[in-house]
Design an enzyme around this catalytic site. Structure first.
Site: not given
Length: 380
Positions: A266, A320, A323, A329
């Protein structure tokens, strides 16, 4: 000279193909496909998007059968994940084999599953009980693959945060935390035995977030800067990511291994953050990922390992919205869930408005009819 009808058909064919060629340049990286959201497109539509981007490597955080089925008979290679909550259970070799029989075997003949990550950021994480289960679970999963004849197709590893380092600069002095060596040493032995890579999740952004006044952002964004020099090797680093990778290599070497490859599972940069998250902007995220992609397309290595091409999975494909944690995030995506790019990456992807799987056969039939008609007109 073409007849008017033939010219029209040629135009239609060109329009059909135009989207296939909007991205003549592969991104040159893998992508993390997280799904902690309630507004994402269907996996079959995502398959079409990734095909338009020439992305052929995808990392999941689970073994979602809907995703694996949607990508059947494509050229995409998958890393699938076993969640931290299963580690204790997967110490049992029988449970590990059942998991592979249920999650891997039904798909592997049509979908290219190449790796299983056993847990994510277990070492140095919030649960102090998990580390003791990690290596036994990795060994159980590997042995299950051997028993099922899949170990030559699928390798086993786990992903670490950089919290496992006690020293990261200079890179040549990189070292793992003393309290984690008892776990990392057998993990490295496992990697050497099974020829699998050591995965790290590396985010230079965190360095800027924690100390924006003293960290030069250009050094983090791969922008022109004065760089840093490792006093032990005299190697110059013009970005933090490469320094972090070499610090991990040094930590591995200090434990007696030069036979394990480091890969980036990542990395990314958030496009939005809370008020106490400086630098989390669309502009910076675009700069980070564009510059990163250019370097990966050039096949770069790090200063200490110039011949070892860096292998990276960008985080993440979509924003997203579910999250937990700070706003950043939820804003690492290259794309919004509707398929709109968050910023310009220099390549153009295409997310179909309708489910790709349901329309593929109809589109193919139309294409064949157009080709036949064009052929009859050209050669009549």
């Amino acid at each position: 000279m073409l007849s008017p009808m033939a010219a029209i058909l040629c135009t239609l064919l060109l329009l059909m193909f135009s989207r296939s060629f909007t991205s003549t340049l592969s991104l040159g990286v893998g992508i993390n496909y997280g799904q902690i959201a309630n507004n994402l497109p269907t996996p079959s539509r995502v398959s079409a998007l990734l095909e338009s981007l020439n992305i052929s490597r995808v990392k999941l955080y689970d073994a979602d059968p809907n995703v694996l089925t949607a990508f059947a008979n494509t050229n995409v290679q998958f890393i699938i994940g076993l969640g931290n909550e299963y580690l204790q259970k997967m110490q049992d070799p029988q449970q590990a084999q059942i998991w592979i029989q249920q999650k891997v075997q039904p798909h592997i003949s049509q979908t290219r599953i190449t790796c299983i990550t056993v847990g994510n950021e277990v070492l140095g994480g919030v649960d102090p009980q998990l580390p003791q289960y990690l290596v036994p679970a990795m060994k159980s999963m590997y042995q299950a693959l051997v028993n099922l004849g899949l170990n030559s197709q699928v390798y086993v590893t786990t992903a670490h945060s950089l919290q496992i380092l006690k020293t990261s600069f200079p890179p040549s002095n990189g070292a793992f935390r003393d309290d984690l060596v008892q776990y990392i040493q057998p993990i490295l032995a496992f990697h050497a035995m099974s020829n699998s890579p050591f995965l790290i999740n590396a985010y230079p952004y965190f360095a800027y977030k924690s100390d924006p006044k003293n960290v030069q952002i250009e050094y983090l964004l791969f922008e022109p800067n004065s760089g840093t020099v490792d006093p032990n090797t005299n190697l110059k680093y013009d970005n933090m990511l490469y320094a972090q990778i070499d610090a991990v290599y040094s930590g591995i070497k200090a434990l007696g291994h030069s036979d394990v490859q480091v890969r980036i599972s990542e990395t990314g940069w958030p496009s939005k953050g809370d008020v106490d998250e400086p630098g989390a902007t669309v502009e910076n995220a675009g700069i980070y990922n564009r510059n990163l992609l250019q370097r990966m397309q050039a096949g770069q290595g790090t200063p200490a390992h110039p011949s070892q091409r860096i292998d990276i999975y960008v985080f993440a494909l979509f924003n997203e919205n579910m999250k937990p944690g700070p706003m950043s995030e939820r804003n690492y995506g290259l794309y919004y869930p509707d398929g709109t790019p968050v910023y310009n990456l220099g390549v153009q992807g295409y997310l179909p408005r309708i489910d790709y799987s349901s329309s593929a056969k109809n589109a193919l039939c139309i294409f064949r009819v157009l080709v036949l008609l064009l052929g009859s007109l050209l050669f009549a």
